[in-house]
Design a protein around this motif. Sequence first.
Motif, PDB file in Angstrom:
ATOM      1  N   GLU A  41       0.830  -1.202   0.000  1.00  0.00           N
ATOM      2  CA  GLU A  41       0.000   0.000   0.000  1.00  0.00           C
ATOM      3  C   GLU A  41       0.873   1.263   0.000  1.00  0.00           C
ATOM      4  O   GLU A  41       0.579   2.236  -0.722  1.00  0.00           O
ATOM      5  CB  GLU A  41      -0.917  -0.004   1.221  1.00  0.00           C
ATOM      6  N   THR A  48      -2.092  -7.744  -1.308  1.00  0.00           N
ATOM      7  CA  THR A  48      -3.360  -8.010  -0.641  1.00  0.00           C
ATOM      8  C   THR A  48      -3.767  -6.774   0.145  1.00  0.00           C
ATOM      9  O   THR A  48      -2.929  -6.106   0.743  1.00  0.00           O
ATOM     10  CB  THR A  48      -3.211  -9.204   0.320  1.00  0.00           C
ATOM     11  N   SER A  49      -5.043  -6.463   0.147  1.00  0.00           N
ATOM     12  CA  SER A  49      -5.500  -5.247   0.824  1.00  0.00           C
ATOM     13  C   SER A  49      -5.194  -5.297   2.310  1.00  0.00           C
ATOM     14  O   SER A  49      -5.314  -6.344   2.962  1.00  0.00           O
ATOM     15  CB  SER A  49      -7.003  -5.042   0.605  1.00  0.00           C
ATOM     16  N   ASN A 215      -8.616  -9.720  -1.447  1.00  0.00           N
ATOM     17  CA  ASN A 215      -8.839  -9.428  -2.858  1.00  0.00           C
ATOM     18  C   ASN A 215      -7.749  -9.897  -3.798  1.00  0.00           C
ATOM     19  O   ASN A 215      -7.956  -9.984  -5.004  1.00  0.00           O
ATOM     20  CB  ASN A 215      -9.002  -7.911  -3.040  1.00  0.00           C
TER      21      ASN A 215
END
Length: 385
Positions: A41, A48-49, A215
């Motif tokens: 991020e 992966t979130s 996700n």
Amino acid sequence: MSDIHDPQATRAALHAADADQADAVLSTLAFCTPAAADLAELIKARGTSVAGVTNAGDKGRCREVLRRAGIASLGFAVVTTEADALRAAATIGYPVIVKPALGIAKSVTSVAWCADDIRAHFATAQATLDGLAEGITARLDERYIVEEFAIGTLYSVEVAADGRHTVPLVAVRRKVSVNNPVIELGCTVPSGLSAHDEADLGAYAADVCRALGLNLGIFHVEVMHTATGFRLIEANPRITGGALPDTINTVADLDVFAILVDLFADRPMPLRPLRLSGAASHSFLAAARPARLPEHLSPDWFTRFEAVVHSGWAHVGPGDMVQQMKGNFDSFGMIRTIAAAPALAETACAEVKVAIESLIGIPLLADQTQSVPVRVDQLGPRSGR
């Protein structure tokens, strides 16, 4: 890196190595999955979130997400004190499972049959925590989850997601300890379920992943098949670990690690379950109580079993001390067999395990596929064989 769990420190290390540009960040290890999601991020790479990893990793939050989504789950409560746990257990009904809300590898996990078991859990919890490796305890907080004891057969599903599709790749049947169903002792693929039930299991696991926000990646979802339907045990925001990936790859038409890399490289993923050419089963070798291997044992004692199994290993020799298995990291060996059908593979695996037990003279934890509420003090020494 000064701290692998600090994404800023990792980004600084990447910059120092002139490796600022990354396509994706992933980890196959439970310890590192949150750090991988945070870093992805931060540097705007595929990953992966963070929300998905957080939802899955926090067992209390996971149950709450499923409740809000209307997905069948187990009764639970998040507690911080013994008194809270006693009240929760009385409401849920004994027996219950007590475990850290952020725990992994079945650490500091107890089956409580009555109020005294709850008290015993909290009385020994700190001493147990003090004896664990730092990596296991680094993310723990003061919260525990008290959870309904699920009775049935334990399965796990590897679920792949690419941000657009969520596909159950393969389901396996788990082996658990006869003496303590919290301890997992192996797996068999395929699951042995009917095509209809396996489709329902896969759909349930995929629904869990979507609800949690998992996700991108391959996710390891453990599910109990109870008398009232499938119920989540836990959702792991990373691919399965240990011996299971190789057990799956032994009979599958696609390599699960190759699929994982393709997902993070933004290449197409399979939109169907894996096709299996047979059955494979593995069992861990784990001591039922602390013991010492005989001094007269041959140093290459395991070699004789290599001819009758597909693969395996053992890292103990003459005179070595083995500890009682209390968690996922306490096994001292593994055997894997293949056959035309899952029952045949399981039987072959069990026969080799009995032969190993006889040779080394140490009682091994017996395994079964049913998770049933039987107290340890009600079991005979050879129960489950």
